[in-house]
Design an enzyme around this catalytic site. Structure first.
Site, mmCIF file in Angstrom:
data_model
loop_
_atom_site.group_PDB
_atom_site.id
_atom_site.type_symbol
_atom_site.label_atom_id
_atom_site.label_comp_id
_atom_site.label_asym_id
_atom_site.label_seq_id
_atom_site.Cartn_x
_atom_site.Cartn_y
_atom_site.Cartn_z
ATOM 1 N N CYS A 1 0.717 -1.212 -0.056
ATOM 2 C CA CYS A 1 -0.077 0.074 -0.179
ATOM 3 C C CYS A 1 0.815 1.246 -0.008
ATOM 4 C CB CYS A 1 -1.006 -0.021 1.290
ATOM 5 S SG CYS A 1 -0.547 0.258 2.719
ATOM 6 N N HIS B 1 15.679 -12.342 12.261
ATOM 7 C CA HIS B 1 15.203 -12.354 13.706
ATOM 8 C C HIS B 1 13.941 -12.434 13.924
ATOM 9 C CE1 HIS B 1 19.180 -9.890 14.321
ATOM 10 N NE2 HIS B 1 19.407 -11.102 13.816
#
Length: 143
Positions: free
Chosen positions: A65, A98
Site C-alpha cells: 500500500c 530475527h
C-alpha cells in the site's frame, strides 16, 4: 513455493512487477490485490492474504500500500502472522532472520520499484536464524 499477494490502489504497478518476478522464478502467486488504480479499502485485500498465511495455505504473503502501515496493522491482527514493514533489503533481511516474518509489507510511495523487487528477492531467500530469536517469536502472540 506459494505466495499470496494483496495490494490497494497505491501498489498496483508494484504488484504486477512482483508477480512477474515471482512467476519467472517458478513461484506460484495467489493474487488478492486490486488490478486498477481506482481507490479501494486496503483491508479488503489484506484479510485474504493474512488468512492464507495464518492457515498455512501459502508459504508467505506480500502486501503493498502507500505507506505499508495499514496493510501491516491489518495483517498483524492474525495470530500466526508476522508482517514486517520494510523499506530496504537490509531491513527485510533482519525481519526474516530475527523475527521470522511471514508477510512482507512494502510502502509503494517510499520505495522504488527496483528496490521493491530486491526486497522480495531478499525476503524469499533469507531463512529464519532461530536460536535466541525463537523464544521471542513465541512470545509475540501471547495475548
Amino acid at each position: 513455493m506459494k505466495i499470496a499477494l494483496g495490494n490497494d490502489h497505491a501498489g498496483t504497478d508494484y504488484k504486477f512487477a512482483i508477480v512477474e518476478y515471482l512467476e519467472s522464478k517458478g513461484i506460484s502467486v495467489v493474487n488478492y490485490g486490486t488490478d486498477t488504480a481506482d481507490s479501494v479499502d486496503y483491508p479488503d485485500f489484506v484479510h485474504p492474504v493474512a488468512k492464507d498465511v495464518d492457515n498455512n495455505a501459502v508459504d508467505f504473503g506480500i502486501l503493498i500500500c502507500g505507506s505499508g502501515n495499514g496493510v501491516s496493522m491489518t495483517a498483524n491482527k492474525y495470530k500466526n502472522v508476522r508482517a514486517g514493514l520494510c523499506w530496504t533489503k537490509e531491513i527485510v533481511e533482519l525481519t526474516r532472520l530475527h523475527n521470522n516474518a511471514n508477510v512482507l509489507s512494502i510502502p509503494a510511495r517510499f520505495t522504488s520499484l527496483p528496490q521493491a523487487i530486491e526486497m522480495v528477492k531478499t525476503f524469499i531467500d533469507t531463512e529464519f536464524e532461530g536460536g535466541r530469536h525463537l523464544n521471542r517469536i513465541h512470545k509475540i502472540s501471547n495475548c
